[in-house]
Design a protein around this motif. Structure first.
Motif, PDB file in Angstrom:
ATOM      1  N   LEU A 293       0.837  -1.203   0.000  1.00 24.40           N
ATOM      2  CA  LEU A 293       0.000   0.000   0.000  1.00 24.40           C
ATOM      3  C   LEU A 293       0.871   1.253   0.000  1.00 24.40           C
ATOM      4  O   LEU A 293       0.596   2.222  -0.702  1.00 24.40           O
ATOM      5  CB  LEU A 293      -0.935   0.002   1.222  1.00 24.40           C
ATOM      6  CG  LEU A 293      -1.960   1.134   1.220  1.00 24.40           C
ATOM      7  CD1 LEU A 293      -3.008   0.916   0.133  1.00 24.40           C
ATOM      8  CD2 LEU A 293      -2.660   1.259   2.568  1.00 24.40           C
ATOM      9  N   LEU A 294       1.941   1.190   0.777  1.00 21.02           N
ATOM     10  CA  LEU A 294       2.855   2.336   0.839  1.00 21.02           C
ATOM     11  C   LEU A 294       3.456   2.598  -0.535  1.00 21.02           C
ATOM     12  O   LEU A 294       3.527   3.731  -1.003  1.00 21.02           O
ATOM     13  CB  LEU A 294       3.959   2.058   1.876  1.00 21.02           C
ATOM     14  CG  LEU A 294       4.934   3.191   2.143  1.00 21.02           C
ATOM     15  CD1 LEU A 294       4.208   4.371   2.763  1.00 21.02           C
ATOM     16  CD2 LEU A 294       6.054   2.741   3.083  1.00 21.02           C
ATOM     17  N   ARG A 295       3.860   1.522  -1.198  1.00 17.99           N
ATOM     18  CA  ARG A 295       4.478   1.661  -2.514  1.00 17.99           C
ATOM     19  C   ARG A 295       3.481   2.230  -3.533  1.00 17.99           C
ATOM     20  O   ARG A 295       3.792   3.103  -4.320  1.00 17.99           O
ATOM     21  CB  ARG A 295       4.980   0.288  -2.978  1.00 17.99           C
ATOM     22  CG  ARG A 295       5.739   0.294  -4.290  1.00 17.99           C
ATOM     23  CD  ARG A 295       6.315  -1.089  -4.583  1.00 17.99           C
ATOM     24  NE  ARG A 295       5.307  -2.129  -4.698  1.00 17.99           N
ATOM     25  CZ  ARG A 295       4.487  -2.279  -5.723  1.00 17.99           C
ATOM     26  NH1 ARG A 295       4.544  -1.443  -6.741  1.00 17.99           N
ATOM     27  NH2 ARG A 295       3.604  -3.255  -5.759  1.00 17.99           N
ATOM     28  N   TYR A 323      -8.135  -0.838 -16.821  1.00 18.35           N
ATOM     29  CA  TYR A 323      -7.519  -1.857 -15.976  1.00 18.35           C
ATOM     30  C   TYR A 323      -7.290  -3.114 -16.803  1.00 18.35           C
ATOM     31  O   TYR A 323      -8.243  -3.712 -17.305  1.00 18.35           O
ATOM     32  CB  TYR A 323      -8.425  -2.167 -14.785  1.00 18.35           C
ATOM     33  CG  TYR A 323      -8.001  -3.342 -13.940  1.00 18.35           C
ATOM     34  CD1 TYR A 323      -6.949  -3.235 -13.036  1.00 18.35           C
ATOM     35  CD2 TYR A 323      -8.673  -4.568 -14.023  1.00 18.35           C
ATOM     36  CE1 TYR A 323      -6.571  -4.311 -12.251  1.00 18.35           C
ATOM     37  CE2 TYR A 323      -8.301  -5.646 -13.241  1.00 18.35           C
ATOM     38  CZ  TYR A 323      -7.253  -5.506 -12.353  1.00 18.35           C
ATOM     39  OH  TYR A 323      -6.880  -6.572 -11.573  1.00 18.35           O
ATOM     40  N   ALA A 324      -6.019  -3.492 -17.004  1.00 16.75           N
ATOM     41  CA  ALA A 324      -5.698  -4.686 -17.788  1.00 16.75           C
ATOM     42  C   ALA A 324      -4.388  -5.242 -17.273  1.00 16.75           C
ATOM     43  O   ALA A 324      -3.325  -4.963 -17.821  1.00 16.75           O
ATOM     44  CB  ALA A 324      -5.584  -4.320 -19.262  1.00 16.75           C
ATOM     45  N   ARG A 332      -0.847   1.474 -15.535  1.00 14.17           N
ATOM     46  CA  ARG A 332      -0.007   0.865 -14.502  1.00 14.17           C
ATOM     47  C   ARG A 332      -0.732   0.932 -13.157  1.00 14.17           C
ATOM     48  O   ARG A 332      -1.476   1.881 -12.893  1.00 14.17           O
ATOM     49  CB  ARG A 332       1.333   1.598 -14.422  1.00 14.17           C
ATOM     50  CG  ARG A 332       2.283   1.187 -15.553  1.00 14.17           C
ATOM     51  CD  ARG A 332       3.649   1.777 -15.344  1.00 14.17           C
ATOM     52  NE  ARG A 332       3.625   3.223 -15.331  1.00 14.17           N
ATOM     53  CZ  ARG A 332       4.116   3.977 -14.359  1.00 14.17           C
ATOM     54  NH1 ARG A 332       4.672   3.415 -13.324  1.00 14.17           N
ATOM     55  NH2 ARG A 332       4.064   5.285 -14.419  1.00 14.17           N
ATOM     56  N   PRO A 333      -0.505  -0.063 -12.274  1.00 13.15           N
ATOM     57  CA  PRO A 333      -1.198  -0.069 -10.980  1.00 13.15           C
ATOM     58  C   PRO A 333      -0.962   1.225 -10.195  1.00 13.15           C
ATOM     59  O   PRO A 333      -1.871   1.711  -9.531  1.00 13.15           O
ATOM     60  CB  PRO A 333      -0.566  -1.260 -10.253  1.00 13.15           C
ATOM     61  CG  PRO A 333       0.046  -2.116 -11.296  1.00 13.15           C
ATOM     62  CD  PRO A 333       0.348  -1.252 -12.478  1.00 13.15           C
ATOM     63  N   GLU A 334       0.243   1.798 -10.297  1.00  8.85           N
ATOM     64  CA  GLU A 334       0.537   3.033  -9.563  1.00  8.85           C
ATOM     65  C   GLU A 334      -0.383   4.158 -10.020  1.00  8.85           C
ATOM     66  O   GLU A 334      -0.828   4.979  -9.215  1.00  8.85           O
ATOM     67  CB  GLU A 334       1.993   3.484  -9.770  1.00  8.85           C
ATOM     68  CG  GLU A 334       3.049   2.568  -9.184  1.00  8.85           C
ATOM     69  CD  GLU A 334       3.322   1.352 -10.047  1.00  8.85           C
ATOM     70  OE1 GLU A 334       2.730   1.245 -11.152  1.00  8.85           O
ATOM     71  OE2 GLU A 334       4.104   0.485  -9.625  1.00  8.85           O
TER      72      GLU A 334
END
Ligand SMILES: Nc1ncnc2c1ncn2[C@@H]1O[C@H](COP(=O)(O)OP(=O)(O)OP(=O)(O)O)[C@@H](O)[C@H]1O
Ligand SMILES: [Mg+2]
Length: 413
Positions: A293-295, A323-324, A332-334
């Motif tokens: 979570l922090l990242r 979302y893929a 990207r997830p970030e």
């Protein structure tokens, strides 16, 4: 052949050099040994002191020693509960120059008990069920990591107390094999060995009168298989949920958490008709969610808060058009996480008036809101949107929380 110490930590060889490697392990003098209970084994095993550490020293041929050392290092890397490998000592000779067997050095697992010592106090059946649970969890974790134990037994396991329950650790990795993934056949084979070994060990105890009279050795061997199977199923099955029933997913995650497992990532996929999602849980180590979570978001929280927030973040991500996971063209997830913080997390927390928050920080408030959403959705049997949850929370929960925070009026004198 010269004495050679290969160690995981560069400080250890120096400490280990002090030990009498030119003496067969069985003849080591009392003053270097530490008298702690040991399980039964084919090889000679002794506990000794090296600096501040208590170490377990096992004498065996060079090849299996190196093999087991490597295997324990792999398990360590995979965050499997097992004894820590410290060193392998090869090229030993006695005072007359005759070769001696190699040794494997592991760190003594503090607070652990071999099962025989635990049974000496004639263990209650309820405690034995808890030990079987712990062992089933260990075997499932090993199998998920692709490790076929090849010799799962009570004497190759150490048990340690863990917050009212027991945790099982692998102690003997000699027969183990690491694969990218285990087939069902490999798992069943390993499980069958476990059943036969455990029943045999319990029958042994029964013969020596150390087993509680109500314990059936054969039934206990089967019990480990049952516990293993239900745990495996719960962890690895892929489920399909109808849209609008996200609280079903949450329910399953909570059940896994209750079993002592965490969910690392969900694969929520929209099916062709656009109304179902599937997800696959994974097993991870402690502190994983906090770091993740922090990242992803920069939010620094406690582990349990982080787990709930990540669950929410991942469910939300899956609803986003870009979302893929795994697709280089997807977001990207970030990036998605940043959007979630901006569009979901912050506005939701801000909706709770500052003067009503007490000492709760934003992560705790959000966590509380998720808990409340869970409660409301379960009660209503369908998903409740977050803004409705916030409203209900402010109206019905916060005033009660505040009441308990208001100090009682001092009694007039
Ligand atoms: N790091 C450790 N911490 C605590 N106890 C240990 C440790 N290493 C070994 N032991 C004890 O020594 C016993 C024997 O170890 P291990 O099972 O590795 O020996 P083995 O001779 O290979 O066994 P087997 O007969 O199954 O082949 C264990 O049951 C355990 O009680
Ligand atoms: Mg053993």
């Amino acid at each position: 052949m010269a004495l050679q110490i290969s160690a995981t930590n560069p400080e250890h060889p120096v400490l280990l050099l002090e030990l009498p490697w030119d003496v067969p392990l069985e003849e080591w003098p009392e003053e270097v040994l530490v008298p702690l209970p040991r399980g039964i084994s084919r090889h000679v095993v002794r506990y000794a002191r090296a600096g501040d550490e208590v170490i377990a020293v096992k004498e065996l041929a060079e090849r299996p020693a190196l093999n087991e050392y490597d295997m324990l290092r792999d398990l360590d890397r995979l965050a499997i509960p097992s004894v820590d490998p410290l060193a392998v000592v090869t090229g030993r000779t006695d005072a007359d120059g005759n070769p001696l067997e190699s040794v494997l050095v592991t760190r003594h697992l503090g607070g652990s008990m071999p099962y025989r010592s635990m049974f000496e106090t004639t263990m209650r059946p309820a405690t034995m069920h808890r030990l079987m649970d712990a062992l089933a969890v260990l075997l499932v974790r090993l199998h998920l990591a692709g490790f076929a134990w090849g010799d799962c037994s009570l004497s190759n396991t150490l048990f340690r107390r863990d917050a009212g329950a027991y945790a099982a650790y692998l102690v003997d990795a000699e027969t183990g094999e690491l694969h990218p993934q285990l087939s069902n056949g490999q798992r069943e084979y390993d499980l069958d060995l476990a059943r036969v070994n455990i029943s045999g060990e319990l029958l042994d105890l029964e013969a020596s009168g150390a087993l509680h009279p109500s314990v059936d050795a054969i039934a206990f061997g089967m019990e480990i298989c049952e516990r293993y199977r239900s745990l495996w199923e719960e962890l690895t099955r892929t489920s399909v949920y109808p849209a609008g029933k996200y609280h079903y997913i949450e329910r399953r995650i909570r059940r896994l958490n209750d079993l002592g497992f965490d969910v690392a990532e969900m694969q929520i996929e929209h099916a062709n008709n656009g109304d179902t999602v599937t997800f696959v849980p994974k097993v991870v180590d402690a502190g994983h969610h906090q770091r993740q979570l922090l990242r992803l978001t920069g939010l620094d929280t406690e582990e349990n808060q982080a787990r709930r927030l990540l669950n929410d973040l991942e469910s939300w991500m899956a609803t986003q058009d870009d979302y893929a996971p795994g697709d280089p063209l997807g977001a990207r997830p970030e990036v998605l996480a940043h959007r979630w913080v901006r569009d979901v997390f912050r506005p939701t927390v801000r909706a709770v008036p500052v003067e009503l928050r007490g000492s709760m920080d934003p992560a705790e408030i959000y966590h509380e809101l998720l808990e409340h959403r869970w409660y409301l959705s379960e009660r209503a049997q369908h998903d409740i949107p977050l803004d409705a949850v916030v409203e209900d929370y402010i109206e019905n929960i916060l005033p009660k929380a505040r009441e308990t925070l208001i100090p009682t009026e001092p009694v007039a004198e």
